[in-house]
Design an enzyme around this catalytic site. Structure first.
Site, PDB file in Angstrom:
ATOM      1  N   LYS A  40      43.883 -39.106 -48.437  1.00  0.00           N
ATOM      2  CA  LYS A  40      45.232 -38.980 -47.879  1.00  0.00           C
ATOM      3  C   LYS A  40      45.266 -39.569 -46.451  1.00  0.00           C
ATOM      4  O   LYS A  40      44.204 -39.854 -45.865  1.00  0.00           O
ATOM      5  CB  LYS A  40      45.638 -37.509 -47.895  1.00  0.00           C
ATOM      6  CG  LYS A  40      45.726 -36.934 -49.326  1.00  0.00           C
ATOM      7  CD  LYS A  40      46.134 -35.460 -49.309  1.00  0.00           C
ATOM      8  CE  LYS A  40      46.232 -34.912 -50.716  1.00  0.00           C
ATOM      9  NZ  LYS A  40      46.747 -33.502 -50.724  1.00  0.00           N
TER      10      LYS A  40
ATOM     11  N   TYR B 237      54.240 -36.466 -57.117  1.00  0.00           N
ATOM     12  CA  TYR B 237      54.315 -35.015 -56.908  1.00  0.00           C
ATOM     13  C   TYR B 237      55.554 -34.383 -57.551  1.00  0.00           C
ATOM     14  O   TYR B 237      56.002 -33.328 -57.129  1.00  0.00           O
ATOM     15  CB  TYR B 237      54.286 -34.710 -55.406  1.00  0.00           C
ATOM     16  CG  TYR B 237      52.900 -34.785 -54.781  1.00  0.00           C
ATOM     17  CD1 TYR B 237      51.825 -34.040 -55.291  1.00  0.00           C
ATOM     18  CD2 TYR B 237      52.659 -35.579 -53.663  1.00  0.00           C
ATOM     19  CE1 TYR B 237      50.560 -34.095 -54.706  1.00  0.00           C
ATOM     20  CE2 TYR B 237      51.381 -35.636 -53.076  1.00  0.00           C
ATOM     21  CZ  TYR B 237      50.347 -34.894 -53.607  1.00  0.00           C
ATOM     22  OH  TYR B 237      49.090 -34.937 -53.032  1.00  0.00           O
TER      23      TYR B 237
ATOM     24  N   PHE C 235      57.489 -26.808 -49.670  1.00  0.00           N
ATOM     25  CA  PHE C 235      56.682 -27.757 -48.888  1.00  0.00           C
ATOM     26  C   PHE C 235      56.802 -29.196 -49.384  1.00  0.00           C
ATOM     27  O   PHE C 235      56.184 -30.103 -48.821  1.00  0.00           O
ATOM     28  CB  PHE C 235      55.204 -27.331 -48.874  1.00  0.00           C
ATOM     29  CG  PHE C 235      54.575 -27.169 -50.243  1.00  0.00           C
ATOM     30  CD1 PHE C 235      54.088 -28.254 -50.950  1.00  0.00           C
ATOM     31  CD2 PHE C 235      54.477 -25.905 -50.826  1.00  0.00           C
ATOM     32  CE1 PHE C 235      53.512 -28.115 -52.206  1.00  0.00           C
ATOM     33  CE2 PHE C 235      53.897 -25.746 -52.097  1.00  0.00           C
ATOM     34  CZ  PHE C 235      53.420 -26.853 -52.780  1.00  0.00           C
TER      35      PHE C 235
ATOM     36  N   ARG D 150      37.518 -32.371 -59.294  1.00  0.00           N
ATOM     37  CA  ARG D 150      38.181 -31.190 -58.722  1.00  0.00           C
ATOM     38  C   ARG D 150      37.150 -30.269 -58.072  1.00  0.00           C
ATOM     39  O   ARG D 150      37.389 -29.710 -57.008  1.00  0.00           O
ATOM     40  CB  ARG D 150      38.958 -30.436 -59.808  1.00  0.00           C
ATOM     41  CG  ARG D 150      40.144 -31.177 -60.362  1.00  0.00           C
ATOM     42  CD  ARG D 150      41.299 -31.248 -59.406  1.00  0.00           C
ATOM     43  NE  ARG D 150      41.962 -29.973 -59.177  1.00  0.00           N
ATOM     44  CZ  ARG D 150      43.133 -29.838 -58.556  1.00  0.00           C
ATOM     45  NH1 ARG D 150      43.769 -30.911 -58.089  1.00  0.00           N
ATOM     46  NH2 ARG D 150      43.680 -28.658 -58.366  1.00  0.00           N
TER      47      ARG D 150
ATOM     48  N   THR E 285      42.570 -26.087 -53.372  1.00  0.00           N
ATOM     49  CA  THR E 285      43.721 -26.716 -52.707  1.00  0.00           C
ATOM     50  C   THR E 285      43.808 -26.301 -51.240  1.00  0.00           C
ATOM     51  O   THR E 285      44.018 -27.142 -50.359  1.00  0.00           O
ATOM     52  CB  THR E 285      45.019 -26.341 -53.458  1.00  0.00           C
ATOM     53  OG1 THR E 285      44.902 -26.794 -54.806  1.00  0.00           O
ATOM     54  CG2 THR E 285      46.241 -26.957 -52.807  1.00  0.00           C
TER      55      THR E 285
ATOM     56  N   ARG F 215      36.817 -30.708 -49.253  1.00  0.00           N
ATOM     57  CA  ARG F 215      37.772 -29.969 -48.411  1.00  0.00           C
ATOM     58  C   ARG F 215      37.062 -28.860 -47.622  1.00  0.00           C
ATOM     59  O   ARG F 215      37.401 -28.599 -46.465  1.00  0.00           O
ATOM     60  CB  ARG F 215      38.897 -29.401 -49.269  1.00  0.00           C
ATOM     61  CG  ARG F 215      39.865 -30.487 -49.776  1.00  0.00           C
ATOM     62  CD  ARG F 215      40.738 -29.949 -50.884  1.00  0.00           C
ATOM     63  NE  ARG F 215      41.769 -30.885 -51.319  1.00  0.00           N
ATOM     64  CZ  ARG F 215      42.514 -30.696 -52.408  1.00  0.00           C
ATOM     65  NH1 ARG F 215      42.323 -29.633 -53.180  1.00  0.00           N
ATOM     66  NH2 ARG F 215      43.432 -31.580 -52.744  1.00  0.00           N
TER      67      ARG F 215
ATOM     68  N   ASN G 156      44.852 -31.567 -46.241  1.00  0.00           N
ATOM     69  CA  ASN G 156      43.620 -31.336 -47.009  1.00  0.00           C
ATOM     70  C   ASN G 156      42.911 -32.618 -47.472  1.00  0.00           C
ATOM     71  O   ASN G 156      42.125 -32.606 -48.399  1.00  0.00           O
ATOM     72  CB  ASN G 156      43.860 -30.329 -48.146  1.00  0.00           C
ATOM     73  CG  ASN G 156      44.817 -30.821 -49.203  1.00  0.00           C
ATOM     74  OD1 ASN G 156      45.327 -31.939 -49.119  1.00  0.00           O
ATOM     75  ND2 ASN G 156      45.067 -29.997 -50.209  1.00  0.00           N
TER      76      ASN G 156
ATOM     77  N   HIS H 262      43.181 -36.197 -52.542  1.00  0.00           N
ATOM     78  CA  HIS H 262      43.819 -35.798 -53.809  1.00  0.00           C
ATOM     79  C   HIS H 262      42.873 -36.066 -54.970  1.00  0.00           C
ATOM     80  O   HIS H 262      42.139 -37.049 -54.968  1.00  0.00           O
ATOM     81  CB  HIS H 262      45.106 -36.613 -54.045  1.00  0.00           C
ATOM     82  CG  HIS H 262      45.630 -36.464 -55.438  1.00  0.00           C
ATOM     83  ND1 HIS H 262      46.405 -35.400 -55.824  1.00  0.00           N
ATOM     84  CD2 HIS H 262      45.431 -37.212 -56.559  1.00  0.00           C
ATOM     85  CE1 HIS H 262      46.681 -35.508 -57.129  1.00  0.00           C
ATOM     86  NE2 HIS H 262      46.100 -36.600 -57.592  1.00  0.00           N
TER      87      HIS H 262
ATOM     88  N   GLU I 288      48.726 -40.551 -63.469  1.00  0.00           N
ATOM     89  CA  GLU I 288      48.585 -40.966 -62.074  1.00  0.00           C
ATOM     90  C   GLU I 288      47.970 -42.362 -61.954  1.00  0.00           C
ATOM     91  O   GLU I 288      48.399 -43.164 -61.119  1.00  0.00           O
ATOM     92  CB  GLU I 288      47.757 -39.930 -61.309  1.00  0.00           C
ATOM     93  CG  GLU I 288      48.511 -38.602 -61.157  1.00  0.00           C
ATOM     94  CD  GLU I 288      47.707 -37.479 -60.523  1.00  0.00           C
ATOM     95  OE1 GLU I 288      48.307 -36.437 -60.227  1.00  0.00           O
ATOM     96  OE2 GLU I 288      46.477 -37.628 -60.340  1.00  0.00           O
TER      97      GLU I 288
HETATM   98  P1  DAT Z   1      46.018 -30.047 -55.408  1.00  0.00           P
HETATM   99  O1  DAT Z   1      46.182 -31.145 -54.392  1.00  0.00           O
HETATM  100  O2  DAT Z   1      44.774 -29.225 -55.134  1.00  0.00           O
HETATM  101  O3  DAT Z   1      46.104 -30.530 -56.825  1.00  0.00           O
HETATM  102  P2  DAT Z   1      48.735 -29.035 -55.761  1.00  0.00           P
HETATM  103  O4  DAT Z   1      48.882 -30.084 -56.807  1.00  0.00           O
HETATM  104  O5  DAT Z   1      49.098 -27.639 -56.134  1.00  0.00           O
HETATM  105  O6  DAT Z   1      47.224 -29.011 -55.189  1.00  0.00           O
HETATM  106  O7  DAT Z   1      49.580 -29.412 -54.466  1.00  0.00           O
HETATM  107  C1  DAT Z   1      49.602 -30.756 -54.034  1.00  0.00           C
HETATM  108  C2  DAT Z   1      49.468 -30.761 -52.538  1.00  0.00           C
HETATM  109  O8  DAT Z   1      50.567 -30.079 -51.944  1.00  0.00           O
HETATM  110  C3  DAT Z   1      48.237 -30.046 -51.990  1.00  0.00           C
HETATM  111  O9  DAT Z   1      47.081 -30.854 -52.002  1.00  0.00           O
HETATM  112  C4  DAT Z   1      48.670 -29.712 -50.602  1.00  0.00           C
HETATM  113  C5  DAT Z   1      50.149 -29.414 -50.767  1.00  0.00           C
HETATM  114  N1  DAT Z   1      50.361 -27.976 -50.928  1.00  0.00           N
HETATM  115  C6  DAT Z   1      50.066 -27.217 -52.012  1.00  0.00           C
HETATM  116  N2  DAT Z   1      50.364 -25.945 -51.823  1.00  0.00           N
HETATM  117  C7  DAT Z   1      50.874 -25.872 -50.574  1.00  0.00           C
HETATM  118  C8  DAT Z   1      51.392 -24.825 -49.766  1.00  0.00           C
HETATM  119  N3  DAT Z   1      51.431 -23.565 -50.216  1.00  0.00           N
HETATM  120  N4  DAT Z   1      51.807 -25.139 -48.527  1.00  0.00           N
HETATM  121  C9  DAT Z   1      51.779 -26.395 -48.054  1.00  0.00           C
HETATM  122  N5  DAT Z   1      51.312 -27.436 -48.765  1.00  0.00           N
HETATM  123  C10 DAT Z   1      50.871 -27.174 -50.002  1.00  0.00           C
HETATM  124 MG    MG Z   2      47.666 -31.312 -57.865  1.00  0.00          MG
END
Ligand code: DAT
Ligand code: MG
Length: 151
Positions: free
Chosen positions: A11, A51, A59, A87, A93, A104, A114, A117, A128
């Site tokens: 990222k 996303y 968020f 993963r 996450t 991470r 974080n 991805h 993706e």
């Molecule tokens: P991941 O990236 O582990 O697959 P995700 O798909 O649930 O997680 O979310 C995508 C991204 O969104 C994640 O890397 C960071 C952001 N994110 C997720 N949950 C969040 C939260 N509670 N507050 C702020 N950002 C968040």
């Molecule tokens: Mg995800």
């Protein structure tokens, strides 16, 4: 069976903090095969699609703004169970719940910064990869040391 692929992207914060090489190194050293990679500032429309399952989260708009704030290093990695293992290598996450030793867990603190991805399932990875790469950007080749990585 060893041809599973996942989408991994460093990222904007990971790129700015000089962690592209570190993240590539971990997948390389594990034995996974890089089949595509490019540095790009992702268009907002691509990030919104990437996303889209999170579109109703509070968020979401901040997430898209952050992801569009600078170049990302997008990659495709291939190998046995690479989606699940990717993963695991990334960690949780929320970085403060990521185990030390994970990407991470070693390099970041806040969920909104974080650094990396990784696709969460084989079908997600296929979606993706098709979203971020054209077919002719994916390299088909064999590792010379394949038999030393896989039995
Ligand atoms: P991941 O990236 O582990 O697959 P995700 O798909 O649930 O997680 O979310 C995508 C991204 O969104 C994640 O890397 C960071 C952001 N994110 C997720 N949950 C969040 C939260 N509670 N507050 C702020 N950002 C968040
Ligand atoms: Mg995800």
């Amino acid at each position: 069976a060893n041809a599973e692929r996942t989408f991994i992207a460093v990222k904007p914060d990971g790129v700015q903090r000089g962690l592209v090489g570190e993240i590539i190194k971990r997948f390389e050293q594990r034995g996974y095969k890089l089949v595509a990679g490019k540095l790009m500032v992702a268009p907002k429309a691509l990030l919104e699609n990437h996303y889209k399952d999170l579109a109703d989260k509070p968020f979401y708009s901040g997430l898209v703004t952050y992801m569009a704030s600078g170049p990302v290093f997008a990659m495709v990695w291939e190998g046995k169970e690479v989606v699940k293992m990717g993963r695991k290598m990334l960690g949780a996450t929320n970085p403060r719940e990521s185990a030390p030793g994970t990407i991470r867990g070693d390099y970041c603190i806040d969920v909104g910064r974080n650094i990396c991805h990784g696709s969460d399932a084989v079908e997600t990875a296929q979606r993706e990869i098709a979203l971020w790469f054209k077919d002719d950007e994916l390299c088909d080749y064999e590792f010379a040391d394949k038999k030393w990585v896989y039995e």
